[in-house]
Motif scaffolding. Structure first.
Motif, short mmCIF file in Angstrom:
data_model
loop_
_atom_site.label_atom_id
_atom_site.label_comp_id
_atom_site.label_asym_id
_atom_site.label_seq_id
_atom_site.Cartn_x
_atom_site.Cartn_y
_atom_site.Cartn_z
N ASP A 95 8.23 -0.78 2.35
CA ASP A 95 7.05 -0.37 1.59
C ASP A 95 6.54 -1.45 0.64
O ASP A 95 5.73 -1.18 -0.24
N ILE A 96 7.00 -2.69 0.83
CA ILE A 96 6.54 -3.78 -0.04
C ILE A 96 5.70 -4.78 0.74
O ILE A 96 5.84 -4.93 1.95
N GLU A 97 4.83 -5.46 0.01
CA GLU A 97 4.01 -6.52 0.59
C GLU A 97 4.04 -7.71 -0.36
O GLU A 97 3.89 -7.54 -1.58
N LEU A 114 1.41 -14.98 -5.11
CA LEU A 114 2.76 -14.71 -5.60
C LEU A 114 2.90 -13.27 -6.13
O LEU A 114 3.73 -13.00 -6.98
N LYS A 115 2.13 -12.34 -5.55
CA LYS A 115 2.18 -10.95 -6.00
C LYS A 115 3.00 -10.11 -5.03
O LYS A 115 2.82 -10.17 -3.82
N LEU A 116 3.88 -9.29 -5.61
CA LEU A 116 4.69 -8.34 -4.85
C LEU A 116 4.13 -6.95 -5.13
O LEU A 116 4.01 -6.54 -6.29
N THR A 117 3.77 -6.23 -4.05
CA THR A 117 3.07 -4.96 -4.19
C THR A 117 3.84 -3.84 -3.51
O THR A 117 4.45 -4.04 -2.45
N CYS A 118 3.81 -2.66 -4.13
CA CYS A 118 4.43 -1.47 -3.54
C CYS A 118 3.65 -0.24 -3.99
O CYS A 118 3.56 0.03 -5.20
N LYS A 119 3.08 0.49 -3.05
CA LYS A 119 2.40 1.77 -3.32
C LYS A 119 1.36 1.64 -4.44
O LYS A 119 1.29 2.48 -5.34
N LYS A 152 1.24 -0.44 -6.90
CA LYS A 152 1.73 -1.17 -8.07
C LYS A 152 2.03 -2.61 -7.67
O LYS A 152 2.48 -2.87 -6.54
N GLU A 153 1.82 -3.57 -8.57
CA GLU A 153 2.09 -4.96 -8.24
C GLU A 153 2.68 -5.71 -9.42
O GLU A 153 2.48 -5.34 -10.58
N LEU A 154 3.42 -6.74 -9.07
CA LEU A 154 4.03 -7.64 -10.05
C LEU A 154 3.78 -9.07 -9.62
O LEU A 154 3.82 -9.39 -8.43
N LYS A 155 3.58 -9.94 -10.57
CA LYS A 155 3.45 -11.37 -10.29
C LYS A 155 4.84 -11.99 -10.34
O LYS A 155 5.58 -11.83 -11.33
N PHE A 166 11.56 -1.63 -10.55
CA PHE A 166 10.37 -1.36 -11.36
C PHE A 166 9.22 -0.85 -10.49
O PHE A 166 8.47 0.06 -10.89
N LEU A 167 9.08 -1.43 -9.29
CA LEU A 167 8.02 -1.02 -8.38
C LEU A 167 8.33 0.30 -7.67
O LEU A 167 7.50 0.81 -6.91
N GLN A 168 9.53 0.82 -7.89
CA GLN A 168 9.99 2.06 -7.25
C GLN A 168 9.96 1.93 -5.73
O GLN A 168 9.60 2.85 -5.00
N SER A 169 10.37 0.75 -5.26
CA SER A 169 10.41 0.49 -3.83
C SER A 169 11.69 1.05 -3.21
O SER A 169 12.74 1.13 -3.86
N SER A 170 11.58 1.42 -1.94
CA SER A 170 12.76 1.86 -1.20
C SER A 170 13.54 0.68 -0.64
O SER A 170 14.62 0.85 -0.06
N VAL A 171 13.00 -0.54 -0.81
CA VAL A 171 13.67 -1.75 -0.32
C VAL A 171 14.74 -2.20 -1.31
O VAL A 171 14.50 -2.22 -2.52
N ARG A 172 15.89 -2.54 -0.79
CA ARG A 172 16.99 -3.04 -1.63
C ARG A 172 17.51 -4.35 -1.06
O ARG A 172 17.44 -4.59 0.15
#
Length: 225
Positions: free
Chosen positions: A132-134, A140-145, A147-150, A204-210
C-alpha cells in the motif's frame, strides 16, 4: 539505482555526475578504461555509461571483458556522432544502447529509463509501488493511503532497493555497496539507523508494509493483507 560513468573528458563526466545526482541516482565516475573495468566488475552497479574512446583500455574492450566475465550490468555506450562501426560492434558485444555525442540531457535520461525498463527494473517516472506504499524517487516522497512523508536521500535509496528486490532478502553488505560504494568504510550500524528511520515512517503512515529482519542474513519487505 547506482550508475557508473566511464568517461575520460573530466568536465563531461563531472557534468553528467551532477545531472544524474539531481535525478537522485547514486553515481561514481572514473576516467579511464582500466578503472572502469575494475569498478564494473564489483557488480554493484545497475547501469554503466561507457565512453568508447578511453585511455588505458578502450570501451569496446571493457565491454567485451565484462560480458566475458558474465557481468550482465546494463551498458549505454557514449559514441562519437556518426561512428557507425563502433556502435555496431558495441551492440554485438552486448551493449544495451548507445548515445551519440553531443546529446541532450533529456535524451540521456529517457534512454536510461528505457534500458532499465527492458531489464525489468522498476524505473517508472511516477513512482514505485509495493503493497500500500508508493515511493517517488524524484521528489523523495513516500505515500500511503493519501498520507505522505518526505524522505532524505539515503532513506529513499534504501527503500528503493528493498522495493526493487521485493521478497528477496537484502544483506547489510549489499545495502552498503549499493548506497555508498564497494570501497566505503561505512559500517553496519549506519544501515541499522536508516532501517529504524524507515520503520518509524511506515508506522506513521499506518502502512501494512513492514521491514522484517532475517537474523544473520538481512532485511526484506512484507506486505500484510
Amino acid at each position: 539505482m547506482r550508475i557508473l560513468i566511464v568517461e575520460d573528458e573530466i568536465n563531461l563526466a563531472d557534468a553528467l555526475t551532477q545531472i544524474l545526482k539531481k535525478q537522485n541516482y547514486s553515481v561514481d565516475a572514473v576516467y579511464d578504461g582500466q578503472s572502469g573495468l575494475d569498478n564494473a566488475l564489483s557488480g554493484i552497479y545497475d547501469l554503466i555509461l561507457l565512453d568508447i574512446m578511453l585511455p588505458e583500455m578502450d570501451g569496446i574492450t571493457v565491454l567485451k571483458k565484462l560480458r566475458g566475465e558474465g557481468v550482465a550490468t546494463s551498458v549505454i555506450l557514449l559514441t562519437a556522432k556518426g561512428d557507425t562501426s563502433d556502435k555496431i560492434t558495441g551492440l554485438d558485444y552486448g551493449a544495451d544502447d548507445y548515445v551519440a555525442k553531443p546529446f541532450s540531457t533529456g535524451e540521456l535520461l529517457a534512454r536510461i529509463r528505457a534500458v532499465m525498463r527492458r531489464k525489468g527494473e522498476l524505473v517508472p517516472e511516477d513512482g514505485m509501488k509495493y503493497g500500500d506504499i508508493e515511493l517517488n524517487t524524484s521528489s523523495l516522497k513516500l505515500t500511503c493511503k493519501g498520507k505522505e512523508l518526505k524522505l532524505i536521500l539515503k532513506e529513499s535509496e534504501l527503500m528503493e532497493l528493498l522495493m526493487t528486490r521485493k521478497t528477496s532478502v537484502t544483506s547489510k553488505e549489499q545495502m552498503i555497496e549499493k548506497m555508498w560504494g564497494f570501497d566505503s568504510d561505512v559500517e553496519h550500524n549506519n544501515v541499522e539507523v536508516y532501517i529504524s528511520f524507515l520503520r518509524k515512517k511506515l508506522v506513521f503512515l499506518q502502512s501494512s508494509v513492514r521491514i522484517n529482519t532475517i537474523r544473520g542474513v538481512g532485511y526484506v519487505l512484507e506486505a500484510s493483507d
